[in-house]
Motif scaffolding. Structure first.
Motif, PDB file in Angstrom:
ATOM      1  N   UNK A   1      29.679  48.794  -2.393  1.00  8.74           N
ATOM      2  CA  UNK A   1      29.736  48.957  -3.854  1.00  8.74           C
ATOM      3  C   UNK A   1      29.940  50.420  -4.215  1.00  8.74           C
ATOM      4  N   UNK A   2      29.229  51.313  -3.521  1.00 13.11           N
ATOM      5  CA  UNK A   2      29.355  52.734  -3.815  1.00 13.11           C
ATOM      6  C   UNK A   2      30.755  53.249  -3.495  1.00 13.11           C
ATOM      7  N   UNK A   3      31.361  52.764  -2.412  1.00 11.94           N
ATOM      8  CA  UNK A   3      32.713  53.196  -2.061  1.00 11.94           C
ATOM      9  C   UNK A   3      33.727  52.734  -3.110  1.00 11.94           C
ATOM     10  N   UNK A   4      33.589  51.483  -3.568  1.00 15.50           N
ATOM     11  CA  UNK A   4      34.485  50.995  -4.615  1.00 15.50           C
ATOM     12  C   UNK A   4      34.279  51.766  -5.911  1.00 15.50           C
ATOM     13  N   UNK A   5      33.026  52.075  -6.231  1.00 18.26           N
ATOM     14  CA  UNK A   5      32.724  52.849  -7.430  1.00 18.26           C
ATOM     15  C   UNK A   5      33.333  54.243  -7.342  1.00 18.26           C
ATOM     16  N   UNK A   6      33.274  54.837  -6.164  1.00 17.17           N
ATOM     17  CA  UNK A   6      33.844  56.174  -6.000  1.00 17.17           C
ATOM     18  C   UNK A   6      35.349  56.166  -6.242  1.00 17.17           C
ATOM     19  N   UNK A   7      36.046  55.150  -5.713  1.00 14.02           N
ATOM     20  CA  UNK A   7      37.490  55.074  -5.921  1.00 14.02           C
ATOM     21  C   UNK A   7      37.853  54.955  -7.383  1.00 14.02           C
ATOM     22  N   UNK A   8      37.147  54.102  -8.124  1.00 10.33           N
ATOM     23  CA  UNK A   8      37.430  53.952  -9.553  1.00 10.33           C
ATOM     24  C   UNK A   8      37.039  55.207 -10.325  1.00 10.33           C
ATOM     25  N   UNK A   9      35.948  55.856  -9.896  1.00  7.73           N
ATOM     26  CA  UNK A   9      35.511  57.068 -10.587  1.00  7.73           C
ATOM     27  C   UNK A   9      36.509  58.195 -10.398  1.00  7.73           C
ATOM     28  N   UNK A  10      37.086  58.302  -9.217  1.00  6.41           N
ATOM     29  CA  UNK A  10      38.108  59.329  -8.995  1.00  6.41           C
ATOM     30  C   UNK A  10      39.300  59.128  -9.920  1.00  6.41           C
ATOM     31  N   UNK A  11      39.724  57.877 -10.071  1.00  3.25           N
ATOM     32  CA  UNK A  11      40.846  57.609 -10.965  1.00  3.25           C
ATOM     33  C   UNK A  11      40.501  57.987 -12.402  1.00  3.25           C
TER      34      UNK A  11
END
Length: 369
Positions: A53-63
């Motif tokens: 979940x944290x990895x997916x959140x990081x990807x969306x947060x970077x965008x």
């Protein structure tokens, strides 16, 4: 493992990371010994849903951050065209770098004090988007979210003393990017707190534990709510079921360390020594593939000892003149200066922030609403 059986040593236990094939091998070679699991690897297995979940959140947060403030954090001042990049060293003696020449069409523009502070806020922001996680407790998405929130709050505090449109854009852009992930961040933080409670139980403060039950019973009490409670939110119910499933599969091997004197809870120290030896072999041979084959086929033996002092290191490289070494150190120090504020340490970041705040307070005050 068979050569060890001829040494007539009393093999009490074989600590491993739950590899599928190692369990039957240990049971065959040392049938009377115990087979404990590494608790650090068990915690990583427990943290897998949170890490995903944290990895997916990081990807969306970077965008989101790049969408709201990408142009600002990618902007570099024109005062630094002289930094050519990083020297890639493929041998013991690096080739000297020629001093880059500034273009006559674009002369360097002196950087003001305000520009320097803004630059030192934008560079760490860009670096925070590349943070990597290390489960179970360092989750990349949560670390990125928390540190970006600190940058936004710090920039807002600076604006109260001296207004700058770039700092205002940075603070507003980060707040807009972080807002959609507040709920997810809170849920992951609560799950991480659950994991930290489990880790605290597995590492009792008492120097000696009389029996494994003194650790197993509290651990079971911590895991039961995730399996029996029906009022948990769906993410926590799913995570609780995962904790229970993984713990049941590893339960027989988690508590031998409390009954065998001297048996460590994890094999992190052995793995750290293995990685350190691998790095030394890589520096000696210069070949990554050869280093792996040497470790796998011949064992963890060092080809050359590492010099213990700087004087011994200089003596080991007599063909490198001290002047060239000093020049390379100066070049490398100048390169590292660009990343001085990109630190994982909270304490170091706070100290650097205090210095920036003092420099910002020395600027002429402006009227802000």
């Amino acid at each position: 493992m068979k050569p060890l059986t001829h040494l007539e040593w009393p093999i009490l236990a074989g600590l491993s990371d739950q590899q599928t094939g190692l369990g039957p091998a240990l049971a065959k070679v040392w049938p009377q010994s115990r087979h404990p699991w590494c608790q650090a690897h068990d915690l990583r297995h427990l943290a897998e849903p949170l890490a995903d979940v944290a990895a997916a959140c990081k990807g969306e947060l970077r965008k989101a951050v790049r969408q709201h403030g990408g142009d600002l954090i990618r902007t570099e001042p024109r005062a630094e065209p002289s930094q050519a990049g990083v020297l890639t060293v493929t041998g013991l003696l690096p080739s000297p770098l020629e001093q880059p020449k500034a273009s006559a069409a674009h002369p360097p523009v002196p950087e003001s004090a305000a520009d320097a502070v803004v630059t030192q806020r934008c560079r760490p922001t860009r670096s925070l988007l590349t943070l990597k996680g290390r489960p179970p407790f360092r989750l990349a998405g949560m670390a990125t979210s928390e540190r970006l929130d600190d940058v936004a709050g710090f920039s807002l505090n600076l604006l109260r003393t001296h207004y700058d449109p770039r700092l205002a854009q940075l603070s507003q852009g980060l707040q807009s990017a972080l807002a959609p992930f507040a709920q997810t961040s809170q849920e992951v933080q609560q799950g991480a707190a659950w994991l930290r409670a489990i880790a605290y139980i597995l590492a009792p403060s008492a120097p000696h534990v009389s029996s494994a039950d003194h650790v197993a019973n509290p651990l079971r009490g911590s895991l039961d709510p995730g399996r029996s409670r029906s009022d948990l939110a769906p993410p926590f119910a799913t995570f609780g079921a995962h904790l229970d499933t993984v713990s049941r599969s590893s339960w027989p091997g988690l508590f031998h360390c409390y009954e065998v004197p001297g048996l460590p809870r994890t094999n992190n120290e052995r793995e750290s020594h293995f990685r350190d030896t691998s790095r030394r072999l890589l520096r000696t041979t210069g070949q990554k593939g050869l280093t792996q084959r040497t470790l796998q086929r011949q064992g963890a033996w060092e080809l050359l000892p590492r010099p213990s002092t700087e004087a011994a290191l200089l003596a080991a490289l007599p063909h490198t003149s001290p002047a060239e070494l000093a020049q390379e150190r100066q070049r490398f120090a100048e390169h590292r200066r660009r990343f001085a504020l990109q630190s994982r340490s909270r304490r170091q970041t706070q100290a650097q922030g205090a210095q920036l705040r003092q420099r910002w307070s020395a600027l002429p005050a402006t009227g802000t609403a």
